[in-house]
Every structure is written in structure tokens, then in C-alpha cells.
Design an enzyme around this catalytic site. Structure first.
Site, PDB file in Angstrom:
ATOM      1  N   SER A 136       0.971  -1.141  -0.003  1.00  0.00           N
ATOM      2  CA  SER A 136      -0.128   0.072   0.038  1.00  0.00           C
ATOM      3  C   SER A 136       0.853   1.153  -0.165  1.00  0.00           C
ATOM      4  O   SER A 136       0.343   2.295   0.347  1.00  0.00           O
ATOM      5  CB  SER A 136      -0.967   0.236   1.195  1.00  0.00           C
ATOM      6  OG  SER A 136      -1.687  -1.419   1.146  1.00  0.00           O
ATOM      7  N   ARG A 137       2.096   0.910  -0.485  1.00  0.00           N
ATOM      8  CA  ARG A 137       3.018   2.334  -0.693  1.00  0.00           C
ATOM      9  C   ARG A 137       3.238   2.841   0.610  1.00  0.00           C
ATOM     10  O   ARG A 137       3.918   4.104   0.809  1.00  0.00           O
ATOM     11  CB  ARG A 137       2.190   3.554  -1.592  1.00  0.00           C
ATOM     12  CG  ARG A 137       1.539   2.913  -2.938  1.00  0.00           C
ATOM     13  CD  ARG A 137       2.404   3.446  -4.155  1.00  0.00           C
ATOM     14  NE  ARG A 137       1.996   2.747  -5.261  1.00  0.00           N
ATOM     15  CZ  ARG A 137       2.332   1.960  -5.886  1.00  0.00           C
ATOM     16  NH1 ARG A 137       3.672   1.516  -5.570  1.00  0.00           N
ATOM     17  NH2 ARG A 137       1.781   1.217  -7.049  1.00  0.00           N
ATOM     18  N   PHE A 138       3.490   1.979   1.736  1.00  0.00           N
ATOM     19  CA  PHE A 138       3.615   2.693   2.731  1.00  0.00           C
ATOM     20  C   PHE A 138       5.181   1.924   3.196  1.00  0.00           C
ATOM     21  O   PHE A 138       5.392   1.263   4.071  1.00  0.00           O
ATOM     22  CB  PHE A 138       2.551   2.039   4.000  1.00  0.00           C
ATOM     23  CG  PHE A 138       2.195   3.022   5.069  1.00  0.00           C
ATOM     24  CD1 PHE A 138       1.942   4.403   4.686  1.00  0.00           C
ATOM     25  CD2 PHE A 138       2.446   2.776   6.454  1.00  0.00           C
ATOM     26  CE1 PHE A 138       1.673   5.289   5.558  1.00  0.00           C
ATOM     27  CE2 PHE A 138       2.116   3.542   7.245  1.00  0.00           C
ATOM     28  CZ  PHE A 138       1.617   4.958   7.177  1.00  0.00           C
TER      29      PHE A 138
END
Ligand SMILES: Cc1cc2nc3c(=O)[nH]c(=O)nc-3n(C[C@H](O)[C@H](O)[C@H](O)COP(=O)(O)O)c2cc1C
Length: 398
Positions: free
Chosen positions: A375-377
Site C-alpha cells: 500500500s505504498r507505505f
């Protein structure tokens, strides 16, 4: 490229440089022996003397033998297999002398061995000056012989594959397993490895204190995961007018001094670095969802380093480097090939490195390790070099 990062030793992918590095370590031991000779009459077998004797003993009992075996069992036979004409004649005369030197030095060492053992134990102060002198002189002459003939011959004659073969044999002798090429049969294991990294994270507690060691670890993992061209990196420079430009080059060496690549000093990047030595490097290992950003100042490698690397390249690559005025316009492909032919005709089989071709080394001041997360974290850990040479570490938001 790297177990040698703690010590400025070269990597085993440059086996001739490793052998030269061993010579330098031998020179250091010989100088310790000399100092010990002067120290003993005044101070006896004190702590310092005992330590010096133990260090010399340790080196010549083990490392020196490995070095002789590298030459006898690998370097000389490999040279014999490729040398022709004058080189073959030189080798035929030289190889028996080298082998005899090894035997004689072993015999001279036996005289010193017993004396040094007693000094290391603190039970004697006797060290024969003439035995030390004979041993040191013989070694010095021997190393000079090898460095002036055998090493340049190997650099000239061995292909990159032969250099790899020699380096791997030397690693095996020392019990260091070279990174093995990944066989198709274990392709699944590599796929699993990628999957593992796909789920990887990067924590402050996982990363190593020294960013160069952290880089080494990631680089080795990139090789293991069969990343395409793991040593390809983008180099960004900024011109005097403030405008940036980027291109891909191959990193040829990295160690605690920095990241080295080779190019034409008169190229666009060369000129921009002349005006502004600040640059940024970027590695992107997509299969592992990783990037490493590196920033710092760029300096030229020494003339000797550039010569050494130039000589290790295949002849055609050397001729291309001479024939191409990198980044300058030219009318056609045909004109370029004509330049190459002209150079090839006049250059012989050991062309000298042109002065405008050589290495650049970026001395890092900041490194960021980026690990892709769900999640692009993502995870981002940055190292910054402090004035005293130490590194601070911090986490950035994705
Ligand atoms: C995979 C790859 C590796 C490259 N390696 C080098 C290299 O090691 N040295 C080099 O001068 N150019 C290398 N190049 C070519 C450069 O990207 C670039 O075209 C050249 O250095 C001229 O750049 P400049 O005009 O900005 O100076 C490589 C290109 C690619 C795609």
C-alpha cells in the site's frame, strides 16, 4: 566486492590487486620484524615485543603460504596456458625462479620461526640480525620480481572470465565461498527469494551501523536474486548553469572510499563534474523492490588505479575507449567505425590508457535505503556522514 570493506583491500574480482595487497601486508610484517630487531636489545621481550612476534608468526605461518599456493597452483599454471611468444619465454625463465624463491624463503623462515616463538612466549630475546636481513632481502627481491613481470603479464593476458576463475580459486583456498552462478535447477529458490524480499521490511534495528556494509549486504542479495545488471546505477550531475543530467554507468568497485566507475573525462558528465563535483547515484533493484540513493562529492581515481582497470579490460573495449570522443557529435556510424579501425591498426595489443579516460569515485555523504512495502507505505532509512566521519541514521516518511 566487499568483505574487504573494513580494510582497503581490493575484492577477489580483481585477483591481481589482491595479490599485490598481500605483498603490501608482507612488507608491513617485514618492517615489524626490523623494528623488533631494534626493540629487543633495549626493552627485552616486553608486551609490545611479544605482540609483534606473535603477529609476524601468525602471518607467515598461514597467510604467506596461501599466497604462495595462489601463485604455484593457479596464477602460474593459468599464465602458462595463455602466454605465447615473448611472454611464454619470459615465463619459462621466471617460473622456476619464483618456485625456488618460495622454497628458499620457507627455509629462511624456519630459522626465524623458532626464535620468534620464544620471543612471543616471553622466554627469549634472541633474534638473529643476519637471519632477519636474509629473510627480508629475499622477500623484497621476490615481490619486486613478481610485481614487475608476472602481475602485468596477467593483467594483459587474462580475460575477465580468467580473472574470475583465478579470484574464485583464491577465495576457495581461504574458505570464502564465491557467489555461485545460480543454476536453472534452483530457479524456484530464486523465485522464492524474490517473494521473500517482496514481503521484506526495513527497520532501524535491522540495518547495519555502517552504510557501506549495509550496501554490501543489499548488493550481494541483488546478485543472489539475479537482478538484471545489479551494478548498473544512474549518475546525476549538475552543470555550471544549474541544470541536471543523468545517465547509467556500471559501478566497478565500492569500498569504504566510495563508489567507482570508469568513463571519459571529456564527456558531458566529466565536464559537469569538473565544474561541480557534487553528484547523485541511484541503484534500482526492481526484483527486490529496493532502491539506494547516494549523494556526495566526486573525485578522480589515481592514475595507477585507472591504468590497472584499463589494462584489465578486453582489448576491443580499450580500443573503443581510445577511438570514441565520448559525448562529442559525429557525422555517421561509418565515421565512428573508421576511427575505431584507425586506432586498432596503430595501437598494438597493449594500448596505453588515454589520459582523458579513467575512474571517478563518489565519496558518499548521504545514503538512503528504500524498501517497497504494501500500500505504498514504504520504509526509508537515511544515513548522513558527520564531520568526524561517523554516520547518523534516521527514518523518513514514505
Ligand atoms: C547498462 C549501461 C551501462 C553503462 N556503463 C557505462 C560506463 O560504465 N561508463 C560510461 O562512460 N558509460 C556507460 N554507459 C553509457 C552512459 O549511459 C552514457 O551514454 C555515456 O557515459 C555518455 O554520457 P554523458 O554524455 O552524459 O557523459 C552505460 C549505459 C548503460 C545503459
Amino acid at each position: 566486492m566487499t568483505t574487504l570493506l573494513h580494510d582497503t583491500a581490493p575484492d577477489f574480482d580483481q585477483p591481481i590487486a589482491v595479490l599485490k595487497h598481500c605483498h603490501n601486508r608482507i612488507r608491513k610484517q617485514l618492517s615489524t620484524l626490523d623494528k623488533l630487531l631494534a626493540h629487543l636489545p633495549e626493552f627485552g621481550a616486553d608486551e609490545q615485543a611479544r605482540q609483534a612476534a606473535a603477529a609476524v608468526l601468525k602471518y607467515f605461518e598461514k597467510a604467506a603460504h596461501l599466497h604462495h599456493d595462489d601463485e604455484e597452483q593457479d596464477l602460474i599454471p593459468m599464465l602458462r596456458a595463455v602466454a605465447q611468444g615473448e611472454d611464454a619465454a619470459t615465463l619459462q625463465a621466471l617460473a622456476p625462479v619464483i618456485l625456488q624463491d618460495h622454497k628458499d624463503m620457507d627455509a629462511l623462515w624456519q630459522d626465524l620461526h623458532e626464535q620468534l616463538t620464544l620471543i612471543a612466549e616471553g622466554t627469549s630475546t634472541a633474534l638473529s640480525a643476519s637471519a632477519v636481513q636474509r629473510f627480508c632481502q629475499r622477500y623484497a627481491a621476490h615481490m619486486e620480481r613478481e610485481e614487475s613481470t608476472m602481475a602485468p603479464m596477467a593483467l594483459r593476458l587474462f580475460s575477465p572470465e580468467q580473472m574470475t576463475q583465478l579470484g574464485q580459486a583464491m577465495q576457495r583456498r581461504r574458505g570464502i565461498a564465491p557467489i555461485a552462478p545460480v543454476a536453472p535447477a534452483i530457479g524456484q529458490a530464486v523465485a522464492d527469494l524474490r517473494k521473500d524480499y517482496g514481503q521484506a521490511s526495513l527497520n532501524e534495528t535491522d540495518v547495519l551501523d555502517d552504510p557501506m556494509l549495509q550496501f554490501t549486504q543489499w548488493f550481494e542479495q541483488a546478485i543472489k536474486a539475479e537482478v538484471n545488471e545489479p551494478n548498473a546505477m544512474s549518475v546525476s550531475t549538475v552543470a555550471a548553469n544549474g541544470r541536471p543530467s543523468s545517465r547509467i554507468v556500471l559501478v566497478k568497485q565500492f569500498d569504504e572510499r566510495g563508489f567507482t566507475w570508469y568513463t571519459n573525462y571529456d564527456s558531458r558528465k566529466g565536464e559537469e563534474l569538473q565544474d561541480n563535483p557534487h553528484a547523485a547515484l541511484l541503484f534500482f533493484w526492481s526484483e527486490l523492490e529496493r532502491q539506494v540513493r547516494i549523494e556526495g562529492r566526486v573525485e578522480r581515481t589515481s592514475v595507477e588505479e585507472s591504468d590497472r582497470y584499463f589494462r584489465s579490460r578486453p582489448l576491443k573495449s580499450r580500443l573503443s575507449a581510445i577511438a570514441s570522443q565520448q559525448s562529442a557529435p559525429i557525422g555517421s556510424r561509418a565515421a565512428l567505425e573508421q576511427n575505431y579501425e584507425q586506432v586498432a591498426q596503430g595501437a598494438g595489443d597493449d594500448p596505453a590508457r588515454p589520459e582523458n579516460w579513467g575512474g571517478f569515485r563518489l565519496v558518499p555523504e548521504r545514503l538512503e535505503f528504500w524498501q517497497g512495502r504494501r500500500s505504498r507505505f514504504h520504509d526509508r532509512i537515511v544515513y548522513e556522514r558527520q564531520e568526524d566521519g561517523s554516520w547518523t541514521r534516521l527514518r523518513l516518511q514514505p
